[in-house]
Write a protein that holds these residues in place. Sequence first.
Motif, PDB file in Angstrom:
ATOM      1  N   TYR A 235       0.887  -1.105  -0.001  1.00  0.00           N
ATOM      2  CA  TYR A 235       0.020   0.029  -0.084  1.00  0.00           C
ATOM      3  C   TYR A 235       0.830   1.094  -0.007  1.00  0.00           C
ATOM      4  O   TYR A 235       0.889   2.027   0.975  1.00  0.00           O
ATOM      5  N   PRO A 236       1.617   1.587  -1.195  1.00  0.00           N
ATOM      6  CA  PRO A 236       2.680   2.705  -1.194  1.00  0.00           C
ATOM      7  C   PRO A 236       1.984   4.027  -0.953  1.00  0.00           C
ATOM      8  O   PRO A 236       2.298   4.871  -0.237  1.00  0.00           O
ATOM      9  N   HIS A 237       0.541   4.246  -1.216  1.00  0.00           N
ATOM     10  CA  HIS A 237      -0.312   5.393  -1.192  1.00  0.00           C
ATOM     11  C   HIS A 237      -0.661   5.819   0.323  1.00  0.00           C
ATOM     12  O   HIS A 237      -0.998   6.750   0.684  1.00  0.00           O
ATOM     13  N   LEU A 238      -0.654   4.655   1.202  1.00  0.00           N
ATOM     14  CA  LEU A 238      -1.075   4.764   2.358  1.00  0.00           C
ATOM     15  C   LEU A 238       0.353   4.460   3.464  1.00  0.00           C
ATOM     16  O   LEU A 238       0.143   4.713   4.794  1.00  0.00           O
ATOM     17  N   SER A 239       1.364   4.377   3.064  1.00  0.00           N
ATOM     18  CA  SER A 239       2.549   3.927   3.766  1.00  0.00           C
ATOM     19  C   SER A 239       2.934   4.715   4.730  1.00  0.00           C
ATOM     20  O   SER A 239       3.226   4.549   6.023  1.00  0.00           O
ATOM     21  N   ALA A 240       2.691   6.084   4.344  1.00  0.00           N
ATOM     22  CA  ALA A 240       3.225   7.133   5.394  1.00  0.00           C
ATOM     23  C   ALA A 240       2.758   7.058   6.858  1.00  0.00           C
ATOM     24  O   ALA A 240       3.118   7.027   8.086  1.00  0.00           O
ATOM     25  N   THR A 241       1.376   7.211   6.962  1.00  0.00           N
ATOM     26  CA  THR A 241       0.671   6.853   8.105  1.00  0.00           C
ATOM     27  C   THR A 241       0.378   5.407   8.509  1.00  0.00           C
ATOM     28  O   THR A 241       0.317   5.014   9.706  1.00  0.00           O
TER      29      THR A 241
END
Length: 267
Positions: A235-241
Amino acid sequence: MSVPILDSSAWREYRGRPASLGANGTAHLAKIADGTGKLRDCFVKLLPLTYPSLLGEAIGWLLARASGLTCVPFAAIVIVPLSQLRQSTTLPLELNGIDYCPAWCCEVVAGKSLRQIHTWAFWLARRQCLHSKDARQIASFDVWTDLRDRNYGNVIRSANGGYIAIDHETILHDLLWPRTGKVFHSRSLLSEARKHLSYGDFRRFQVDMANAASKHAPGFNSVRTDIADIVTKIYPHLSATLTTEVLKTLDERAQAGWLANTLGVIA
């Protein structure tokens, strides 16, 4: 010890349906080529990324191996070529028009799930499982990771008499993932022990669970980087959180005394 991610060329041959199919209608047996080209007999289930099951499986396998649970020797994420799979089996309608789908695969181990054991002998198989050291380690792991659906279909009694936990797709689901409308009716070895063991044996079961938790923190720390890596890859688009929340939650629940306090026992 990171989770291998294999491309569609790794899925080589459909080998039929497993004896215990479970809830996932895409589950099948297949020949899978690992990263070295070695062919392995694997249990495979398609897990589209619209739901967090694939991430749960990956995190669960990493943590289980690192924290001392007996595990399948090989597991991976594999991209399954659905056009080839459709030649051998019917797939759910929601996969129509899709050419490739990620799947979780794990090597088949010699043994049977407790659910496959004949009804007349199940009560004995259940008793033996609940009195085993393995069951207490599995139950401890499941509370730590908030796994919601441990049942006798995903506990394998191996050929050597030990027990192996498979199917970790509900890990952390209710803690970390947005509501999807799917509700799990919580099942666990802890609740089974509460129903089927004497009061004294059940308290011993809980104390053993709390003692097994001593392996959670060092195990988690040894695969922290691998967990962050697989979250980012899936999930690269969610990885930050999402990575931060996954690591924080597992770390907090792995601390000394957390499980003992949760169970209300002194370890």
